[in-house]
Scaffold this motif. Structure first.
Motif, PDB file in Angstrom:
ATOM      1  N   HIS A 195      -1.849 -22.405 -39.943  1.00 29.23           N
ATOM      2  CA  HIS A 195      -1.358 -22.886 -38.335  1.00 29.23           C
ATOM      3  C   HIS A 195      -2.772 -23.034 -37.739  1.00 29.23           C
ATOM      4  N   HIS A 196      -3.232 -21.941 -37.532  1.00 31.02           N
ATOM      5  CA  HIS A 196      -4.410 -21.828 -36.418  1.00 31.02           C
ATOM      6  C   HIS A 196      -5.213 -20.498 -36.667  1.00 31.02           C
ATOM      7  N   ASN A 197      -6.485 -20.451 -36.296  1.00 30.15           N
ATOM      8  CA  ASN A 197      -6.812 -18.938 -36.136  1.00 30.15           C
ATOM      9  C   ASN A 197      -7.421 -19.044 -34.646  1.00 30.15           C
ATOM     10  N   ASP A 198      -8.633 -17.968 -34.634  1.00 32.94           N
ATOM     11  CA  ASP A 198      -9.034 -18.147 -33.092  1.00 32.94           C
ATOM     12  C   ASP A 198      -9.956 -19.222 -33.018  1.00 32.94           C
ATOM     13  N   TYR A 199     -10.331 -19.924 -33.663  1.00 32.90           N
ATOM     14  CA  TYR A 199     -11.375 -21.121 -33.508  1.00 32.90           C
ATOM     15  C   TYR A 199     -10.811 -22.199 -33.820  1.00 32.90           C
ATOM     16  N   GLN A 211       7.377 -33.185 -38.650  1.00 33.36           N
ATOM     17  CA  GLN A 211       8.744 -33.756 -38.739  1.00 33.36           C
ATOM     18  C   GLN A 211       9.538 -32.737 -39.528  1.00 33.36           C
ATOM     19  N   PHE A 212       9.153 -31.745 -40.096  1.00 30.32           N
ATOM     20  CA  PHE A 212       9.834 -30.797 -40.781  1.00 30.32           C
ATOM     21  C   PHE A 212       9.974 -29.371 -39.842  1.00 30.32           C
ATOM     22  N   ASN A 213      10.843 -28.391 -40.271  1.00 26.80           N
ATOM     23  CA  ASN A 213      10.650 -27.240 -39.588  1.00 26.80           C
ATOM     24  C   ASN A 213       9.347 -26.320 -39.793  1.00 26.80           C
ATOM     25  N   VAL A 214       8.806 -25.786 -38.648  1.00 29.79           N
ATOM     26  CA  VAL A 214       7.624 -25.115 -38.940  1.00 29.79           C
ATOM     27  C   VAL A 214       7.690 -23.726 -38.369  1.00 29.79           C
ATOM     28  N   LEU A 215       7.568 -22.419 -39.280  1.00 29.96           N
ATOM     29  CA  LEU A 215       7.615 -21.393 -38.816  1.00 29.96           C
ATOM     30  C   LEU A 215       6.337 -20.748 -38.910  1.00 29.96           C
ATOM     31  N   THR A 216       5.993 -19.832 -38.200  1.00 24.28           N
ATOM     32  CA  THR A 216       4.750 -19.243 -38.026  1.00 24.28           C
ATOM     33  C   THR A 216       4.523 -17.866 -37.801  1.00 24.28           C
ATOM     34  N   ARG A 217       3.675 -16.982 -38.337  1.00 25.62           N
ATOM     35  CA  ARG A 217       3.671 -15.577 -38.263  1.00 25.62           C
ATOM     36  C   ARG A 217       2.034 -15.175 -38.394  1.00 25.62           C
ATOM     37  N   ALA A 218       1.394 -14.214 -37.793  1.00 23.53           N
ATOM     38  CA  ALA A 218       0.149 -13.756 -38.026  1.00 23.53           C
ATOM     39  C   ALA A 218       0.099 -12.910 -39.106  1.00 23.53           C
ATOM     40  N   HIS A 219      -1.084 -13.170 -39.693  1.00 21.91           N
ATOM     41  CA  HIS A 219      -1.280 -12.426 -40.948  1.00 21.91           C
ATOM     42  C   HIS A 219      -2.938 -12.140 -41.037  1.00 21.91           C
ATOM     43  N   PHE A 220      -3.233 -10.935 -41.303  1.00 21.96           N
ATOM     44  CA  PHE A 220      -4.587 -10.406 -41.282  1.00 21.96           C
ATOM     45  C   PHE A 220      -5.258 -10.338 -42.710  1.00 21.96           C
ATOM     46  N   ARG A 251      16.738 -12.542 -39.220  1.00 23.00           N
ATOM     47  CA  ARG A 251      17.605 -11.439 -38.941  1.00 23.00           C
ATOM     48  C   ARG A 251      17.571 -10.536 -39.910  1.00 23.00           C
ATOM     49  N   GLN A 252      17.046 -10.536 -41.154  1.00 28.32           N
ATOM     50  CA  GLN A 252      16.896  -9.560 -42.172  1.00 28.32           C
ATOM     51  C   GLN A 252      15.409  -9.320 -42.073  1.00 28.32           C
ATOM     52  N   ASP A 253      14.536  -9.784 -41.652  1.00 28.62           N
ATOM     53  CA  ASP A 253      13.061  -9.749 -41.633  1.00 28.62           C
ATOM     54  C   ASP A 253      12.882  -8.180 -40.762  1.00 28.62           C
ATOM     55  N   GLN A 254      11.792  -7.827 -40.771  1.00 30.41           N
ATOM     56  CA  GLN A 254      11.446  -6.469 -39.980  1.00 30.41           C
ATOM     57  C   GLN A 254      10.768  -7.012 -38.737  1.00 30.41           C
ATOM     58  N   GLY A 255      10.145  -8.058 -38.767  1.00 29.65           N
ATOM     59  CA  GLY A 255       9.473  -8.477 -37.558  1.00 29.65           C
ATOM     60  C   GLY A 255       9.843 -10.014 -37.087  1.00 29.65           C
ATOM     61  N   PRO A 256       9.964 -10.220 -35.651  1.00 25.57           N
ATOM     62  CA  PRO A 256      10.084 -11.746 -35.321  1.00 25.57           C
ATOM     63  C   PRO A 256       9.063 -12.745 -35.589  1.00 25.57           C
ATOM     64  N   LEU A 257       9.430 -13.988 -36.002  1.00 29.78           N
ATOM     65  CA  LEU A 257       8.394 -14.906 -36.000  1.00 29.78           C
ATOM     66  C   LEU A 257       7.664 -15.069 -34.576  1.00 29.78           C
ATOM     67  N   LEU A 258       6.602 -15.663 -34.792  1.00 31.06           N
ATOM     68  CA  LEU A 258       5.839 -15.710 -33.425  1.00 31.06           C
ATOM     69  C   LEU A 258       6.087 -16.888 -32.709  1.00 31.06           C
ATOM     70  N   GLU A 259       6.480 -17.963 -33.637  1.00 29.74           N
ATOM     71  CA  GLU A 259       7.124 -19.453 -32.845  1.00 29.74           C
ATOM     72  C   GLU A 259       7.963 -19.952 -33.769  1.00 29.74           C
ATOM     73  N   ARG A 260       8.869 -21.002 -33.416  1.00 32.94           N
ATOM     74  CA  ARG A 260       9.731 -21.800 -34.221  1.00 32.94           C
ATOM     75  C   ARG A 260       9.594 -23.138 -33.840  1.00 32.94           C
ATOM     76  N   HIS A 261       8.970 -24.004 -34.440  1.00 30.94           N
ATOM     77  CA  HIS A 261       9.005 -25.555 -34.042  1.00 30.94           C
ATOM     78  C   HIS A 261      10.056 -26.352 -34.581  1.00 30.94           C
ATOM     79  N   ARG A 262      10.650 -27.126 -33.846  1.00 30.46           N
ATOM     80  CA  ARG A 262      11.712 -27.878 -34.386  1.00 30.46           C
ATOM     81  C   ARG A 262      11.164 -29.054 -35.113  1.00 30.46           C
ATOM     82  N   ALA A 263      12.050 -30.072 -35.592  1.00 26.92           N
ATOM     83  CA  ALA A 263      11.498 -31.305 -36.252  1.00 26.92           C
ATOM     84  C   ALA A 263      10.827 -32.024 -35.472  1.00 26.92           C
ATOM     85  N   SER A 264      11.310 -32.079 -34.019  1.00 20.36           N
ATOM     86  CA  SER A 264      10.595 -32.782 -33.118  1.00 20.36           C
ATOM     87  C   SER A 264       9.227 -32.573 -32.623  1.00 20.36           C
ATOM     88  N   GLY A 265       8.680 -31.433 -32.922  1.00 19.62           N
ATOM     89  CA  GLY A 265       7.509 -30.772 -32.871  1.00 19.62           C
ATOM     90  C   GLY A 265       7.204 -30.167 -31.552  1.00 19.62           C
TER      91      GLY A 265
END
Length: 266
Positions: A195-199, A211-220, A251-265
């Motif tokens: 999705h993005h990084n620091d730069y 136009q689709f559902n976009v879910l994001t999470r930080a990963h190292f 709900r089953q995951d251990q940590g929340p998603l950072l963002e959730r973008h609906r199809a509308s963006g």
């Protein structure tokens, strides 16, 4: 001396003689262990040297195997290179040759690490034996077209704009072709991308995938040569699965998603 018994155990096996024979063997044996009449192998499997060539010969042995793999492409050589190379990277140059350098990390092939690798290989072997897997060498578009309405398609292509100067690099044209193929798929799909990084941001998130559902999470990632160059990246999952599907997963995951973008963006 603790003696490991082999799976084959016929009459005449030399299990009880191993400690006796072992007292005659130079534990610093520099040459090979040779058995013209191996039988069960109980003697050799207990007394032969471990043969840790990577520890003894280091880089010279690694690059010898790398040259051999680039010529013969044997899978066991590839497994060795992946585990003995720098940070477990998989990288091929424009000529298609594996070009990851040697990893100088001490104790790279400690006994516990070898056991871990063996267990991983055993797990995959069991899955291949018990699962209904079909492996086909073909283009991704053909594979996606083979999916039906009840199928789930998971795509993990090379990340566009990252490490594209190597063999078989991924570009914008291929990203658009993947977008068209998944958009036409009758079933569900999940796409992994960045999705993005620091730069900077992945420009194709907005221009194609929004136009689709976009879910994001930080990963190292631990790929950088120095810790200063190892920074987190925000990963994205692009999916046409409905909200109930990924809400249940969250709900089953251990940590929340950072963002959730609906199809509308939004």
């Amino acid at each position: 001396m603790k003696v490991s018994t082999p799976p084959i155990k016929p009459q005449g096996i030399k299990t009880k003689l191993v400690p006796w024979i072992g007292r005659l063997v130079d534990r610093e044996l520099a040459g090979r262990w040779i058995e013209p009449f191996m039988g069960t192998g109980v003697v050799g499997f207990n007394l032969a040297q471990e043969g840790a060539r990577l520890a003894d010969k280091g880089e010279a042995h690694y690059y010898k195997i790398r040259d051999r793999f680039n010529q013969d492409h044997q899978p066991l050589d590839f497994l060795f290179l992946n585990r003995a190379g720098f940070n477990g990277m998989i990288r091929f140059n424009r000529q298609g040759d594996f070009n990851v350098p040697f990893c100088r990390k001490p104790g790279r092939f400690a006994p516990a690490y070898i056991t871990k690798i063996v267990n991983q290989v055993s797990h995959v072997a069991r899955r291949l034996q018990t699962g209904d897997f079909i492996f086909t060498c073909q283009g991704f578009e053909e594979t996606i077209r083979a999916g039906g309405a009840e199928d789930m398609i998971y795509c993990d292509p090379p990340y566009l704009g990252r490490h594209t100067d190597y063999y078989n690099g991924w570009d914008g044209q291929l990203e658009k072709a993947l977008f068209k193929a998944l958009s036409r798929a009758p079933g569900k799909f999940i796409l992994s991308t960045w999705h993005h990084n620091d730069y900077r941001e992945n420009e194709y998130i907005n221009s194609l995938w929004s136009q689709f559902n976009v879910l994001t999470r930080a990963h190292f990632y631990h790929v950088g040569a120095s810790e200063a160059n190892r920074r987190p990246m925000v990963e994205a999952l692009i999916t046409n699965c409905d909200s109930a599907f990924y809400a249940r997963d969250e709900r089953q995951d251990q940590g929340p998603l950072l963002e959730r973008h609906r199809a509308s963006g939004a």
